[in-house]
Design an enzyme around this catalytic site. Structure first.
Site, PDB file in Angstrom:
ATOM      1  N   LYS A 206     -10.001  10.632   0.637  1.00 46.71           N
ATOM      2  CA  LYS A 206     -10.448  11.277   1.860  1.00 46.71           C
ATOM      3  C   LYS A 206     -11.385  12.435   1.549  1.00 46.71           C
ATOM      4  O   LYS A 206     -11.205  13.142   0.563  1.00 46.71           O
ATOM      5  CB  LYS A 206      -9.237  11.777   2.649  1.00 46.71           C
ATOM      6  CG  LYS A 206      -8.387  10.662   3.250  1.00 46.71           C
ATOM      7  CD  LYS A 206      -7.267  11.237   4.092  1.00 46.71           C
ATOM      8  CE  LYS A 206      -6.459  10.128   4.771  1.00 46.71           C
ATOM      9  NZ  LYS A 206      -5.371  10.680   5.600  1.00 46.71           N
ATOM     10  N   ARG A 280       2.717   2.539  -1.153  1.00 45.82           N
ATOM     11  CA  ARG A 280       2.245   3.842  -1.658  1.00 45.82           C
ATOM     12  C   ARG A 280       3.386   4.848  -1.642  1.00 45.82           C
ATOM     13  O   ARG A 280       3.587   5.591  -2.621  1.00 45.82           O
ATOM     14  CB  ARG A 280       1.085   4.306  -0.775  1.00 45.82           C
ATOM     15  CG  ARG A 280       0.618   5.754  -0.980  1.00 45.82           C
ATOM     16  CD  ARG A 280      -0.616   5.982  -0.103  1.00 45.82           C
ATOM     17  NE  ARG A 280      -0.928   7.385   0.116  1.00 45.82           N
ATOM     18  CZ  ARG A 280      -1.666   8.142  -0.701  1.00 45.82           C
ATOM     19  NH1 ARG A 280      -2.129   7.643  -1.822  1.00 45.82           N
ATOM     20  NH2 ARG A 280      -1.926   9.399  -0.396  1.00 45.82           N
TER      21      ARG A 280
END
Length: 331
Positions: A206, A280
């Site tokens: 990100k 994750r």
């Protein structure tokens, strides 16, 4: 609020305009803000689209209460917007996200002079509950990654294309779990991002932040098999440098990763529904259970703030007990 401003500059076209009203429109302000996010803040296209949708929702509400000009936006309007969503059952996470978007947009508009003050500066966000996705146990993760060719139905030997898909799926899941990447990060990997010798993968996260994430020998073996006997079968003119490919030779899509995971989970007893984000989260949890410190897990996951990692990861009772017995003088 505010008045006429001579010789104002349109931030999109760069042209000088004659009056405040010519630039104080929602369209111009939102367009400039979205461009600011994309070019100056380096936000992903997905993030920019999400912000655009949230601001469109705010504008629709404002129009409904008789506010058509950006200059009339104030704290009361913003609070009414959030209150209306809350009354309609919006999730706390949605309210928190939209409050954050409103604060960011308001600060931007105030800096540009389109709002006399930062009207959202005192806009509070609802507290987001620390809801966490389900996680696999280490044994379940092992079983999931061991399915492989067992997931191919039928007794006949699989053909080259079917084998290519199976070894791709092996490599996708091995790397997803080994590196705890976001599914969008995984699908965005290129061939040049993999350092096979050092077992590192370069991940673009990100905000355009890059990080080098290690992976283990099982993921290395799966990647080598995919690159040697799988990818050449599926590769085509539109493949480019994408690491993982779909059956038509183009870059693998996050939705396809979800389908891969669903198919593999169906082949393992005792595992319920699990998203790529759950993989994750499982990997992060297993790192902590194995003794990794929170700062290292933060780097591994690509979180900008350790506070995000604290919310994101479990501290299991067993790990808490072990820390207590090891460190407390009265244990």
């Amino acid at each position: 609020m505010g008045g006429a401003v001579a010789d104002s500059r349109d931030p999109v076209s760069g042209n000088v305009t004659a009056s405040w009203d010519a630039v104080a429109s929602w369209d111009v302000a939102v367009c400039a803000y979205l461009r600011h996010l994309a070019t100056e803040r380096n936000r992903s296209p997905e993030t920019v689209r999400a912000y655009q949708a949230d601001l469109a929702h705010l504008r629709k509400y404002a129009h409904g209460v008789g506010l058509d000009e950006l200059t009339g936006l104030d704290l009361g309007v913003l609070r009414g917007w959030l209150a209306g969503m809350r009354a309609n059952g919006a999730a706390s996470a949605t309210l928190a996200r939209r409050a954050s978007v409103a604060r960011s947009f308001s600060a931007f508009a105030a800096r540009r002079g389109w709002l006399a003050t930062d009207v959202a500066e005192r806009l509070a966000s609802p507290r987001r509950p620390a809801t966490l996705p389900d996680v696999l146990t280490a044994t379940q993760a092992w079983d999931l990654l061991a399915t492989g060719l067992r997931s191919v139905s039928g007794s006949d030997p699989p053909g080259p294309a079917q084998t290519a898909v199976v070894v791709r799926d092996d490599a996708v899941l091995e790397l997803l779990y080994a590196t705890a990447t976001r599914v969008s990060e995984l699908c965005g990997l290129d061939l040049d991002d993999v350092d096979d010798e050092r077992r590192l993968v370069r991940v673009r996260g990100k905000g355009g932040r890059e990080r080098a994430v290690p992976f283990g020998v099982p993921a290395q073996r799966a990647l080598r098999t995919w690159l040697e006997i799988g990818r050449p079968v599926l590769a085509g003119a539109g493949s480019g440098r994408a690491l993982f490919l779909g059956v038509r030779g183009r870059r693998l899509d996050p939705r396809a990763v979800r389908r891969i995971l669903d198919a593999r989970i169906a082949a393992v007893d005792g595992i319920g529904s699990m998203s790529p984000h759950g993989i994750r989260h499982s990997a992060a949890t297993h790192l902590l259970e194995g003794g990794a410190d929170l700062r290292s897990v933060q780097e591994f996951l690509g979180h900008a703030s350790p506070a995000t990692t604290q919310i994101y990861t479990h501290v299991t009772p067993e790990r808490l007990r072990a820390a207590f017995e090891q460190g407390h003088p009265r244990a």
